[in-house]
Design an enzyme around this catalytic site. Structure first.
Site, short mmCIF file in Angstrom:
data_model
loop_
_atom_site.label_atom_id
_atom_site.label_comp_id
_atom_site.label_asym_id
_atom_site.label_seq_id
_atom_site.Cartn_x
_atom_site.Cartn_y
_atom_site.Cartn_z
N GLU A 146 43.82 -51.08 89.61
CA GLU A 146 43.39 -49.68 89.66
C GLU A 146 42.88 -49.29 91.03
O GLU A 146 41.69 -49.41 91.32
CB GLU A 146 42.27 -49.44 88.65
N GLU A 239 46.71 -51.44 80.56
CA GLU A 239 45.32 -51.53 80.07
C GLU A 239 44.93 -50.19 79.43
O GLU A 239 45.19 -49.13 80.00
CB GLU A 239 44.41 -51.83 81.26
C1 IDC Z 1 34.92 -53.42 82.71
C2 IDC Z 1 34.41 -54.43 81.71
C3 IDC Z 1 32.91 -54.62 81.89
C4 IDC Z 1 32.63 -54.98 83.33
C5 IDC Z 1 33.23 -53.93 84.28
C6 IDC Z 1 33.08 -54.33 85.73
O1 IDC Z 1 34.73 -54.00 80.41
O2 IDC Z 1 32.45 -55.65 81.04
O3 IDC Z 1 31.22 -55.00 83.53
O4 IDC Z 1 34.63 -53.83 84.02
O5 IDC Z 1 33.68 -55.56 85.98
C7 IDC Z 1 38.78 -50.40 83.91
C8 IDC Z 1 38.95 -51.71 84.58
C9 IDC Z 1 38.27 -52.81 83.82
C10 IDC Z 1 36.97 -52.33 83.22
C11 IDC Z 1 37.30 -51.27 82.18
C12 IDC Z 1 36.10 -50.73 81.42
O6 IDC Z 1 40.29 -52.03 84.86
O7 IDC Z 1 38.06 -53.89 84.69
O8 IDC Z 1 36.33 -53.40 82.60
N1 IDC Z 1 38.00 -50.18 82.84
O9 IDC Z 1 35.20 -50.12 82.29
N2 IDC Z 1 39.35 -49.27 84.24
C13 IDC Z 1 38.89 -48.29 83.43
C14 IDC Z 1 38.02 -48.86 82.53
#
Ligand code: IDC
Length: 313
Positions: A146, A239
């Protein structure tokens, strides 16, 4: 019959992911959480259960490229940890191949905001693993999870900047192995499929990423998806979440259904976030459960139970 026995090696034709006879194939699966933090879930028994009981046809291995949640990523780590991560990726890909399911290898940029920040590291990573995975017909490469911000300007990473990165990384992969489908992230945390549709890359066998979190991203993002599909953009939802964009919040059943109906209607493959027992809405395992395989419905969170419904349809 395993998913791979059914479909074989896949490629991009027009806006679809297709098998050798040209039939459109829809893959459905689960993404790991950060492999630096939750490596234990990469095990054969777990993936086998996901295939046999839930109907999973693809697993995504999310390898964070930078530091997050108190864990070093690939780029800011040392050689030893990098080697461990590569081993884990190879292990995950091998398990998937043995089980006849597909495997998405994800260079998970997030807090390294702009893919251009670690281009050399990404190239090094793909140069190491692509030769080893050359015979793995079940593997896809996702080269930037992303893209989100440009550190110099404080503005969003632009589609031109992403294309610049992709134009360096894709030829490196293709020179080693020209047969794999490569997935490219889009602007604004992979929501910019409209921009990608207006100016796609000049390579074959490429798909573009759309990510959504159903409680946060609604009609406005669905409109971008519809626009991009109207312009024949091959999209892979590598995702998505059924809660909010933080991976937490409440599950929005209604908005999730709208999204999944749209994706299934368009025959677009999708992968749900995330395989872990972290105390957050998007984890499919309950926080209190320390099992790494052999899950019962009791071990699954509300998101996990919803995942079963989503992948089986
Ligand atoms: C989130 C995880 C969370 C973590 C955070 C930072 O769910 O536990 O603390 O990342 O590492 C994304 C990302 C994905 C995110 C997810 C939710 O690709 O890594 O995971 N998210 O926030 N993009 C949109 C949402």
């Amino acid at each position: 019959m395993t998913p791979f026995e059914k479909y074989g090696k896949l490629h991009v034709a027009g806006k679809n992911l297709t098998d050798a006879s040209g039939n459109t194939v829809v893959l459905k699966g689960i993404s790991t959480h950060n492999l630096n933090e939750y490596p234990q879930y990469v095990n054969k028994e777990a993936f086998k259960q996901f295939r046999d009981e839930y109907g999973v046809s693809i697993m995504r291995l999310a390898m964070y490229s930078a530091f997050a949640d108190n864990h070093e990523g690939y780029s800011d780590s040392n050689d030893e940890h990098r080697a461990e991560l590569e081993e884990l990726i190879l292990k995950g890909a091998s398990i998937c191949r043995e089980l006849g399911i597909y495997c998405m290898i994800d260079w998970h940029i997030l807090f390294d905001y702009d893919p251009n920040m670690h281009t050399d590291m990404a190239i090094g990573f793909f140069k190491n693993i692509c030769p080893k995975l050359k015979d793995f017909d079940n593997v896809f490469y996702e080269i930037c999870n992303e893209p989100n911000m440009n550190l110099k300007t404080g503005e969003k990473t632009t589609w031109d900047e992403i294309k610049n990165y992709a134009s360096k990384v894709i030829p490196v992969i293709k020179e080693i192995d020209d047969s794999k489908v490569i997935i490219v992230g889009t602007t604004i945390w992979s929501q910019g499929v409209d921009e990608a549709a207006d100016a796609p890359l000049d390579f074959d066998n490429i798909m573009y990423t759309l990510h959504f979190y159903a409680d946060t991203h609604r009609d406005a993002l669905r409109d971008k998806f519809i626009y991009a599909r109207g312009k024949n953009l091959p999209i892979f939802v590598t995702e998505f979440g059924v809660g909010d964009a933080e991976g937490d919040g409440v599950i929005n059943v209604e908005e999730s259904k709208k999204w999944l109906d749209l994706l299934n209607g368009e025959k677009v493959s999708h992968i749900i976030w995330n395989l872990s027992n972290k105390a957050e809405t998007s984890s499919i395992i309950k926080a209190g459960c320390s099992k790494i395989n052999g899950f019962t419905d009791e071990d699954l969170s509300p998101c996990g139970l919803m995942m079963k419904d989503i992948v089986s349809k």
